[in-house]
Enzyme design. Structure first.
Site, PDB file in Angstrom:
ATOM      1  N   LEU A 143      40.042  43.631  39.035  1.00  0.00           N
ATOM      2  CA  LEU A 143      40.421  42.226  38.976  1.00  0.00           C
ATOM      3  C   LEU A 143      41.896  42.150  38.607  1.00  0.00           C
ATOM      4  O   LEU A 143      42.390  42.978  37.838  1.00  0.00           O
ATOM      5  CB  LEU A 143      39.603  41.479  37.915  1.00  0.00           C
ATOM      6  CG  LEU A 143      38.089  41.363  38.123  1.00  0.00           C
ATOM      7  CD1 LEU A 143      37.450  40.679  36.915  1.00  0.00           C
ATOM      8  CD2 LEU A 143      37.765  40.613  39.407  1.00  0.00           C
ATOM      9  N   ASP A 144      42.589  41.152  39.129  1.00  0.00           N
ATOM     10  CA  ASP A 144      43.968  40.929  38.713  1.00  0.00           C
ATOM     11  C   ASP A 144      44.020  40.725  37.202  1.00  0.00           C
ATOM     12  O   ASP A 144      43.054  40.245  36.599  1.00  0.00           O
ATOM     13  CB  ASP A 144      44.535  39.685  39.390  1.00  0.00           C
ATOM     14  CG  ASP A 144      44.681  39.840  40.891  1.00  0.00           C
ATOM     15  OD1 ASP A 144      44.723  40.986  41.376  1.00  0.00           O
ATOM     16  OD2 ASP A 144      44.758  38.805  41.579  1.00  0.00           O
ATOM     17  N   MET A 145      45.140  41.070  36.586  1.00  0.00           N
ATOM     18  CA  MET A 145      45.286  40.921  35.147  1.00  0.00           C
ATOM     19  C   MET A 145      44.990  39.488  34.696  1.00  0.00           C
ATOM     20  O   MET A 145      44.357  39.258  33.661  1.00  0.00           O
ATOM     21  CB  MET A 145      46.703  41.313  34.721  1.00  0.00           C
ATOM     22  CG  MET A 145      46.958  41.194  33.234  1.00  0.00           C
ATOM     23  SD  MET A 145      48.608  41.769  32.757  1.00  0.00           S
ATOM     24  CE  MET A 145      49.639  40.550  33.585  1.00  0.00           C
TER      25      MET A 145
END
Length: 221
Positions: free
Chosen positions: A65-67
């Protein structure tokens, strides 16, 4: 995901919440602001993966997942599970849903299907490119709308898994995700102090046992 070297990384320090576990897999709810995997610089090493390794030293990455995105993140406990889960994702037999808050009024349901490519001059941004981009498809369903804030709550289902796909596709149709510092023109006007994108649902057939697994996470907004 590449990180701007001028960015000060201050990940949340609360313990990871494990929401599903069996002999082969462990699933957490990643908080917004925590990297899925370590960055290149030492100060960017703290991540969901390194924290999982403290308890499961043979754990492997299955997806990311993106940060800035929170929600359901799965790891394999060993190599055989990693290979099996990788094949499962490649076959697109995993159902994933996200909840997002987007700018403007979006009604009904529909599909965004435009190809994406890395915007190399502005990494890590991605962009729509009809000649060179890779196929990308997102389904959306409007859930409700706040006229006071001009924000819609939507259910997003990625059919493909391109980097930043949901974020770029929502921007493309004129409804960027609130708080998105890369794709929203006014991210700091968001009612939240974060990007409003959460991986809320994961369903699949456990590839090593055949068991049907359905995981529903808690949406924090």
């Amino acid at each position: 995901m590449p990180i701007d070297n001028n960015f000060v990384y201050m990940p949340p320090q609360e313990p990871l919440a494990i929401i599903y576990e069996d002999d082969d897999l462990v699933v957490i709810e990643k908080p917004a602001g925590l990297l899925s995997v370590p960055g290149r610089l030492p100060e960017h090493h703290d991540s969901a993966y390194l924290r999982i390794l403290e308890k499961y030293p043979h754990a492997k990455i299955t997806h990311r997942l993106d940060m800035a995105t929170s929600g359901i993140l799965m790891f394999a406990k060993h190599r055989d599970a990693e290979v099996a889960v990788s094949k499962m994702f490649q076959a697109r037999t995993v159902k994933k849903n996200y909840i997002a808050l987007i700018q403007g009024k979006l009604e009904g349901e529909g599909c965004v299907e435009v190809p994406l490519i890395t915007d190399w001059e502005n990494r890590p941004r991605q962009m729509v490119h009809f000649e060179l981009g890779k196929a990308a498809k997102t389904l959306y369903q409007a859930l409700d709308y706040s006229q006071a804030e001009d924000i819609s709550r939507v259910l997003l289902t990625p059919v493909t898994g391109r980097s930043h796909q949901l974020r770029v596709h929502m921007q493309y149709i004129g409804h960027p995700i609130t708080g998105d510092k890369l794709y929203h023109p006014k991210p700091y006007q968001s009612p939240l102090k974060r990007m409003a994108l959460h991986a809320s649902y994961l369903a699949f057939k456990q590839p090593l046992t055949g068991a049907n697994v359905e995981i529903k996470g808690h949406v924090p907004f």
